[in-house]
Write a protein that holds these residues in place. Structure first.
Motif, PDB file in Angstrom:
ATOM      1  N   MET A 151       0.822  -1.204   0.000  1.00  0.00           N
ATOM      2  CA  MET A 151       0.000   0.000   0.000  1.00  0.00           C
ATOM      3  C   MET A 151       0.858   1.257   0.000  1.00  0.00           C
ATOM      4  O   MET A 151       0.381   2.333  -0.352  1.00  0.00           O
ATOM      5  N   GLY A 152       2.120   1.110   0.381  1.00  0.00           N
ATOM      6  CA  GLY A 152       3.042   2.230   0.318  1.00  0.00           C
ATOM      7  C   GLY A 152       2.798   3.256   1.404  1.00  0.00           C
ATOM      8  O   GLY A 152       2.047   3.036   2.363  1.00  0.00           O
ATOM      9  N   LEU A 153       3.467   4.392   1.272  1.00  0.00           N
ATOM     10  CA  LEU A 153       3.309   5.468   2.251  1.00  0.00           C
ATOM     11  C   LEU A 153       1.862   5.930   2.283  1.00  0.00           C
ATOM     12  O   LEU A 153       1.239   6.173   1.241  1.00  0.00           O
ATOM     13  N   TRP A 154       1.339   6.064   3.492  1.00  0.00           N
ATOM     14  CA  TRP A 154      -0.075   6.418   3.652  1.00  0.00           C
ATOM     15  C   TRP A 154      -0.302   7.875   3.282  1.00  0.00           C
ATOM     16  O   TRP A 154       0.432   8.752   3.710  1.00  0.00           O
ATOM     17  N   ARG A 155      -1.318   8.120   2.512  1.00  0.00           N
ATOM     18  CA  ARG A 155      -1.651   9.477   2.083  1.00  0.00           C
ATOM     19  C   ARG A 155      -2.750  10.037   2.976  1.00  0.00           C
ATOM     20  O   ARG A 155      -3.846   9.503   3.026  1.00  0.00           O
ATOM     21  N   GLN A 156      -2.432  11.104   3.682  1.00  0.00           N
ATOM     22  CA  GLN A 156      -3.404  11.742   4.565  1.00  0.00           C
ATOM     23  C   GLN A 156      -4.639  12.172   3.769  1.00  0.00           C
ATOM     24  O   GLN A 156      -4.524  12.850   2.754  1.00  0.00           O
ATOM     25  N   ARG A 157      -5.820  11.744   4.214  1.00  0.00           N
ATOM     26  CA  ARG A 157      -7.044  12.085   3.515  1.00  0.00           C
ATOM     27  C   ARG A 157      -7.524  13.470   3.939  1.00  0.00           C
ATOM     28  O   ARG A 157      -7.615  13.750   5.142  1.00  0.00           O
ATOM     29  N   PRO A 158      -7.849  14.359   2.975  1.00  0.00           N
ATOM     30  CA  PRO A 158      -8.354  15.676   3.356  1.00  0.00           C
ATOM     31  C   PRO A 158      -9.726  15.596   4.014  1.00  0.00           C
ATOM     32  O   PRO A 158     -10.108  16.475   4.794  1.00  0.00           O
ATOM     33  N   ALA A 159     -10.457  14.529   3.690  1.00  0.00           N
ATOM     34  CA  ALA A 159     -11.794  14.338   4.269  1.00  0.00           C
ATOM     35  C   ALA A 159     -12.119  12.860   4.215  1.00  0.00           C
ATOM     36  O   ALA A 159     -11.608  12.127   3.359  1.00  0.00           O
ATOM     37  N   PRO A 160     -12.970  12.372   5.138  1.00  0.00           N
ATOM     38  CA  PRO A 160     -13.357  10.954   5.078  1.00  0.00           C
ATOM     39  C   PRO A 160     -14.167  10.654   3.824  1.00  0.00           C
ATOM     40  O   PRO A 160     -14.738  11.552   3.198  1.00  0.00           O
ATOM     41  N   LEU A 161     -14.213   9.382   3.474  1.00  0.00           N
ATOM     42  CA  LEU A 161     -15.002   8.973   2.322  1.00  0.00           C
ATOM     43  C   LEU A 161     -16.488   9.098   2.633  1.00  0.00           C
ATOM     44  O   LEU A 161     -16.929   8.825   3.749  1.00  0.00           O
ATOM     45  N   ALA A 162     -17.251   9.504   1.638  1.00  0.00           N
ATOM     46  CA  ALA A 162     -18.707   9.488   1.781  1.00  0.00           C
ATOM     47  C   ALA A 162     -19.168   8.033   1.875  1.00  0.00           C
ATOM     48  O   ALA A 162     -18.556   7.150   1.254  1.00  0.00           O
ATOM     49  N   PRO A 163     -20.226   7.757   2.642  1.00  0.00           N
ATOM     50  CA  PRO A 163     -20.663   6.358   2.805  1.00  0.00           C
ATOM     51  C   PRO A 163     -20.865   5.635   1.480  1.00  0.00           C
ATOM     52  O   PRO A 163     -20.498   4.460   1.350  1.00  0.00           O
ATOM     53  N   GLN A 164     -21.433   6.322   0.483  1.00  0.00           N
ATOM     54  CA  GLN A 164     -21.678   5.669  -0.792  1.00  0.00           C
ATOM     55  C   GLN A 164     -20.405   5.452  -1.604  1.00  0.00           C
ATOM     56  O   GLN A 164     -20.401   4.689  -2.584  1.00  0.00           O
ATOM     57  N   ALA A 165     -19.312   6.116  -1.194  1.00  0.00           N
ATOM     58  CA  ALA A 165     -18.044   5.965  -1.919  1.00  0.00           C
ATOM     59  C   ALA A 165     -17.167   4.860  -1.340  1.00  0.00           C
ATOM     60  O   ALA A 165     -16.142   4.516  -1.932  1.00  0.00           O
ATOM     61  N   ILE A 166     -17.549   4.308  -0.209  1.00  0.00           N
ATOM     62  CA  ILE A 166     -16.748   3.253   0.422  1.00  0.00           C
ATOM     63  C   ILE A 166     -16.944   1.946  -0.338  1.00  0.00           C
ATOM     64  O   ILE A 166     -18.061   1.552  -0.660  1.00  0.00           O
ATOM     65  N   SER A 167     -15.841   1.278  -0.623  1.00  0.00           N
ATOM     66  CA  SER A 167     -15.886  -0.003  -1.330  1.00  0.00           C
ATOM     67  C   SER A 167     -15.826  -1.158  -0.333  1.00  0.00           C
ATOM     68  O   SER A 167     -15.007  -1.160   0.585  1.00  0.00           O
ATOM     69  N   TRP A 168     -16.684  -2.149  -0.560  1.00  0.00           N
ATOM     70  CA  TRP A 168     -16.705  -3.372   0.247  1.00  0.00           C
ATOM     71  C   TRP A 168     -16.465  -4.588  -0.652  1.00  0.00           C
ATOM     72  O   TRP A 168     -16.962  -5.682  -0.378  1.00  0.00           O
TER      73      TRP A 168
END
Length: 287
Positions: A151-168
């Motif tokens: 996964m490499g160096l973690w990229r700080q997220r400017p904002a959390p993912l919207a619920p509908q944008a989360i992949s399962w």
């Protein structure tokens, strides 16, 4: 529910049945309470942990000497699976199998929601003791390290993912029916007593580097919680991690408790994400 042949549970244990302040599935609570009530946990376990902790430190010391290293992964897994099949209680065995699945789900959640890189998802979801001959504990550790590295160096997220944008995409919900655990009359040993017996075998049958990495891999719990918390907008998840600060490498001191708390951590984080997944499914408009 408690077995009718047993004494009634104490007030504290009855309270635990209903305390879900920390996210945890009812099935995991039931299995753990059954394990707590095992007679071997309160009689045999303290003696095993005392004696075998001394043996573990002796093996650790010898393995750190400048001697030729050896490993016996196949023998290690065959011994563990044989012992689990014949002596470890069904509740403890199911907790072990659940741990593979909960950690695989958590890492797959991170992989699915890091589109910047391509990482092969984990496939370690054993449903029977025999499956652990392939989905081994050694492989379980190595897959964790592989996923974090790729996964490499973690990229700080400017904002959390919207619920509908989360992949399962690679998430596998757990059900009790997923596990096949026939019972034998000799299966009486609790989870912690079994681990006390296993930990010396691991130290002996892994190389010193493999064992050092395995017992320090627990400390990645905090890193994983921070990453998941950023994705879903819940910074409190890091508080679930008992094992922290992965840059500080430790030896086998207090290993039994650290191992157990790693198991609780994956159960907590799995339950938190499963609640989120179910809420997102429920909120989707029906066609």
């Amino acid at each position: 529910m408690a077995d009718s042949r047993r004494r009634p549970r104490s007030p504290f244990l009855r309270a635990l049945e209903f305390d879900d302040s920390l996210p945890i599935q009812p099935e995991a609570v039931r299995l753990w309470l059954n394990d707590i009530e095992s007679p071997t946990r309160w009689s045999l376990r303290p003696l095993l942990q005392f004696l075998l902790a001394m043996l573990l430190h002796l093996i650790w010391f010898v393995k750190r000497l400048p001697l030729p290293q050896f490993r016996a992964h196949g023998l290690l897994q065959r011994l563990i699976c044989w012992f689990c099949t014949h002596f470890v209680s069904p509740s403890a065995n199911q907790l072990i199998l659940r741990h593979f699945a909960t950690e695989s789900n958590i890492l797959n959640f991170l992989i699915d929601n890091c589109p910047e890189v391509s990482v092969e998802p984990l496939t370690l979801y054993p449903s029977r003791i025999e499956d652990m001959l392939d989905a081994s504990f050694v492989k379980h550790d190595q897959e964790l390290f592989r996923a974090i590295e790729e996964m490499g160096l973690w990229r700080q997220r400017p904002a959390p993912l919207a619920p509908q944008a989360i992949s399962w995409a690679h998430w596998r919900p757990l059900a009790e029916s997923d596990f096949e655990l026939p019972r034998r009359r000799t299966q009486v040993l609790d989870f912690e007593s079994a681990h006390a017996l296993f930990m010396c075998l691991f130290c002996l049958l892994l190389t010193r580097e493999e064992y050092r990495d395995a017992i320090n891999g627990f400390n990645l719990d905090q890193s994983i919680a921070i990453r998941v918390g950023q994705l879903i907008g819940d910074p409190t998840l890091a508080e679930m991690a008992y094992n922290k600060y992965p840059h500080y490498l430790v030896g086998p001191w207090n290993l039994s408790q650290r191992f157990l708390m790693h198991g609780f951590f994956t159960e907590y984080l799995y339950a938190r994400l499963e609640r989120l997944r179910l809420a997102s499914v429920a909120s989707k408009p029906r066609p």
